[in-house]
Design a protein around this motif. Structure first.
Motif, mmCIF file in Angstrom:
data_model
loop_
_atom_site.group_PDB
_atom_site.id
_atom_site.type_symbol
_atom_site.label_atom_id
_atom_site.label_comp_id
_atom_site.label_asym_id
_atom_site.label_seq_id
_atom_site.Cartn_x
_atom_site.Cartn_y
_atom_site.Cartn_z
ATOM 1 N N TYR A 79 34.154 39.262 49.133
ATOM 2 C CA TYR A 79 33.502 40.339 48.378
ATOM 3 C C TYR A 79 33.453 39.872 46.930
ATOM 4 O O TYR A 79 34.473 39.385 46.412
ATOM 5 C CB TYR A 79 34.284 41.661 48.455
ATOM 6 N N ASP A 81 31.868 40.962 42.885
ATOM 7 C CA ASP A 81 31.250 41.933 41.985
ATOM 8 C C ASP A 81 31.106 41.178 40.663
ATOM 9 O O ASP A 81 31.905 41.367 39.752
ATOM 10 C CB ASP A 81 32.238 43.117 41.893
ATOM 11 N N PRO A 82 30.107 40.284 40.593
ATOM 12 C CA PRO A 82 30.013 39.442 39.395
ATOM 13 C C PRO A 82 29.524 40.246 38.196
ATOM 14 O O PRO A 82 28.995 41.355 38.365
ATOM 15 C CB PRO A 82 28.957 38.396 39.795
ATOM 16 N N PRO A 331 35.533 49.457 37.374
ATOM 17 C CA PRO A 331 36.090 48.927 38.621
ATOM 18 C C PRO A 331 35.326 49.537 39.797
ATOM 19 O O PRO A 331 34.605 50.520 39.616
ATOM 20 C CB PRO A 331 37.537 49.433 38.598
ATOM 21 N N THR A 360 40.814 45.335 42.609
ATOM 22 C CA THR A 360 40.529 46.415 43.567
ATOM 23 C C THR A 360 40.529 45.866 44.998
ATOM 24 O O THR A 360 41.017 46.527 45.924
ATOM 25 C CB THR A 360 39.143 47.042 43.271
ATOM 26 N N GLN A 382 40.537 35.155 39.061
ATOM 27 C CA GLN A 382 40.107 35.886 37.859
ATOM 28 C C GLN A 382 40.305 35.006 36.626
ATOM 29 O O GLN A 382 41.327 34.356 36.460
ATOM 30 C CB GLN A 382 40.894 37.208 37.733
ATOM 31 N N LEU A 383 39.276 35.014 35.783
ATOM 32 C CA LEU A 383 39.315 34.292 34.511
ATOM 33 C C LEU A 383 40.275 35.016 33.561
ATOM 34 O O LEU A 383 40.214 36.251 33.474
ATOM 35 C CB LEU A 383 37.897 34.322 33.941
HETATM 36 C C1 LIG Z 1 32.381 43.330 37.387
HETATM 37 S S1 LIG Z 1 33.960 42.692 37.115
HETATM 38 C C2 LIG Z 1 34.738 42.879 38.672
HETATM 39 C C3 LIG Z 1 35.406 44.191 38.830
HETATM 40 C C4 LIG Z 1 36.199 44.325 40.094
HETATM 41 N N1 LIG Z 1 35.346 44.440 41.237
HETATM 42 C C5 LIG Z 1 37.099 45.554 40.010
HETATM 43 O O1 LIG Z 1 36.942 46.481 40.824
HETATM 44 O O2 LIG Z 1 37.940 45.594 39.156
HETATM 45 C C6 LIG Z 1 33.670 40.961 37.043
HETATM 46 C C7 LIG Z 1 34.909 40.171 36.779
HETATM 47 O O3 LIG Z 1 34.630 38.790 36.919
HETATM 48 C C8 LIG Z 1 35.359 38.083 35.945
HETATM 49 N N2 LIG Z 1 34.722 36.767 35.744
HETATM 50 C C9 LIG Z 1 33.574 36.491 35.070
HETATM 51 N N3 LIG Z 1 33.331 35.175 35.087
HETATM 52 C C10 LIG Z 1 34.322 34.596 35.794
HETATM 53 C C11 LIG Z 1 34.614 33.249 36.139
HETATM 54 N N4 LIG Z 1 33.824 32.250 35.771
HETATM 55 N N5 LIG Z 1 35.737 33.003 36.858
HETATM 56 C C12 LIG Z 1 36.557 34.041 37.251
HETATM 57 N N6 LIG Z 1 36.326 35.338 36.931
HETATM 58 C C13 LIG Z 1 35.220 35.613 36.208
HETATM 59 C C14 LIG Z 1 35.296 38.964 34.722
HETATM 60 O O4 LIG Z 1 36.328 38.653 33.822
HETATM 61 C C15 LIG Z 1 35.441 40.353 35.341
HETATM 62 O O5 LIG Z 1 36.784 40.710 35.390
#
Ligand SMILES: C[S@@+](CC[C@H](N)C(=O)[O-])C[C@H]1O[C@@H](n2cnc3c(N)ncnc32)[C@H](O)[C@@H]1O
Length: 434
Positions: A79, A81-82, A331, A360, A382-383
């Motif tokens: 899953y 959620d970018p 989230p 989540t 996660q970054l």
């Molecule tokens: C839309 S949020 C996801 C939210 C998640 N579904 C939740 O319910 O909390 C996208 C996440 O991807 C992370 N992210 C963005 N680029 C990334 C990368 N290159 N590597 C790892 N994580 C990354 C962001 O920091 C952010 O926390």
């Protein structure tokens, strides 16, 4: 007229292809070996001796490449959620600006090409981790939906497109300026190999099944004894032995069985003659047994997530209850991802989320294991994006988004650790070796 304008239609090489400036470079990036390593992070691990869950801090493209050693073709469900490239101010970066070679930006300064170059190599690499019967669910909104679809068609293939789910995001009415109120987003679903994927929706209710005549084959309901196709061998009168009423198939149809099968069905009790009936009724019942149902589950309905429980607001309230403040932007609701876990995974399966945010998905996996007792494990990536000082998360003591995600898993574990594997081995992606 210039030479270029003078070119006639016959000289133009045409093909159906989705391209953007930077595509070639990002394909190369997907294939490039990496020199980084996964370094064990004992301080941040939680119950590490008894867990098969992983929490990886670092850039997900490198993490996905490193996971290939141990997890190639092992992941049942992904899953993600970018970032949607909304350009809005979230706790995480959500604005993809022009990079070298893809300098075209839209009115709000965002570059679709830069977003495509970000997602493409990650999906290519993630596909290699998927099992043959694996599935990927991708949340997306109107900002990049059209690009994501084209990229997924290229990476997973049109034949492996499963469909899309509509999730209601809000019930508020807002006007985007032209009299339109957008209140949903999408979930794209692709299989590694659609012929091997078997999703299971909600359990069938079998509400109209019962066993009033104590049939040894168990609960049944009245089924349709007719079929659209057939021939002389399936077109005949069926006579009720009590009343001598003779039934023919409905107009333009045939019986779903031959005379020989009819005899057997009467002996077995599958066809039961009625002693009384109304004028417009058939003189017999054709039983459909619950035990013969091909599946005990409904299919997954593309509109399952239009209920209010799956809206953004539920997720915000949920996280506020866990942390006492708003430690993350947008989230997803746990119940929503838990449904995806329920629909696509079972005992022993591994679930991966490489844009895991507030984790989540980890909670959804633990909740589902606690609910149905089928052991599953998660991998979160996660970054370590730094939290701005003005944010609630900073005030709550979190310095990076990984701190938020890991703490959420620990807090949920207090409630679920007797029922599910709630620990995780923490890793971090090392610096590049020069
Ligand atoms: C839309 S949020 C996801 C939210 C998640 N579904 C939740 O319910 O909390 C996208 C996440 O991807 C992370 N992210 C963005 N680029 C990334 C990368 N290159 N590597 C790892 N994580 C990354 C962001 O920091 C952010 O926390």
């Amino acid at each position: 007229m210039s030479k270029k304008e003078n070119k006639n239609a016959g000289d133009i090489e045409e093909r159906y292809e989705f391209v953007w400036p930077g595509k070639k470079k990002c394909i190369e990036e997907a294939g490039r070996e990496c020199s980084e390593k996964l370094i064990s992070d004992a301080v941040n691990s939680y119950l590490p001796d008894t867990t098969a869950n992983l929490y990886i801090e670092g850039d997900n493209l490198t993490a996905l490449k490193l996971l290939k050693d141990e997890y190639a073709e092992k992941i049942k469900m992904i899953y993600i959620d970018p970032p949607y490239n909304t350009g809005s101010d979230h706790i995480y970066m959500d604005r993809f600006t022009a990079q070298e070679g893809n300098n075209k930006v839209n009115a709000s300064g965002r570059s679709h090409a830069a977003w495509c170059s970000m997602i493409y190599p990650r999906l290519c690499t993630a596909r290699e981790l998927m099992r043959e019967d694996g599935v990927i669910f991708i949340s997306i909104d109107e900002n990049e939906e059209f690009n994501l679809k084209k990229i997924c068609e290229e990476i997973f293939g049109e034949a492996n497109r499963v469909g899309e789910v509509i999730r209601k995001t809000k019930s508020m009415t807002a006007d985007d300026g032209c009299g339109f109120n957008l209140q949903h987003e999408l979930l794209l679903i692709y299989a590694k190999d659609k012929s091997k994927l078997h999703l299971k929706g909600e359990k069938k209710a079998f509400a109209n099944y019962s066993n009033p005549d104590n049939d040894p084959k168990g609960d049944w309901c009245a089924g349709d004894p007719s079929a659209r196709s057939g021939g002389p061998s399936t077109y005949f009168e069926i006579e009720n032995p009590y009343t001598h009423k003779k039934d023919l198939p409905p107009s333009g149809r045939y019986w779903a069985f031959s005379k020989e099968s009819l005899k057997r069905y009467i002996e077995e009790g599958k066809i039961k003659f009625k002693e009384t009936y109304r004028d417009n009724e058939r003189g017999f019942i054709f039983k459909r047994y619950k035990a013969d149902a091909k599946s005990m589950n409904e299919p997954v309905h593309s509109l399952f997530a239009v209920e209010n429980e799956f809206m953004n607001q539920s997720a915000t309230v949920e996280l506020r209850k866990i942390f006492g403040s708003d430690v993350f932007s947008y989230p997803k609701p746990v119940a929503y991802i838990q449904k995806l876990v329920q629909f696509s995974t079972g005992e022993g399966d591994i679930i991966l989320d490489f844009f895991s945010g507030s984790a989540t998905t980890a909670q959804a996996v633990m909740e589902q294991v606690a609910e149905d007792g089928l052991k599953r494990n998660f991998i979160m990536v996660q970054l370590p994006e730094e939290v701005d000082k003005k944010r609630d998360a900073y005030k709550a003591g979190f310095r990076t988004l990984c701190d938020v995600g890991r703490e959420r898993i620990r807090l949920i574990a207090e409630r679920l650790k007797d029922k599910a594997d709630c620990g995780f081995k923490a890793f971090r992606v090392s610096e590049k070796e020069s």
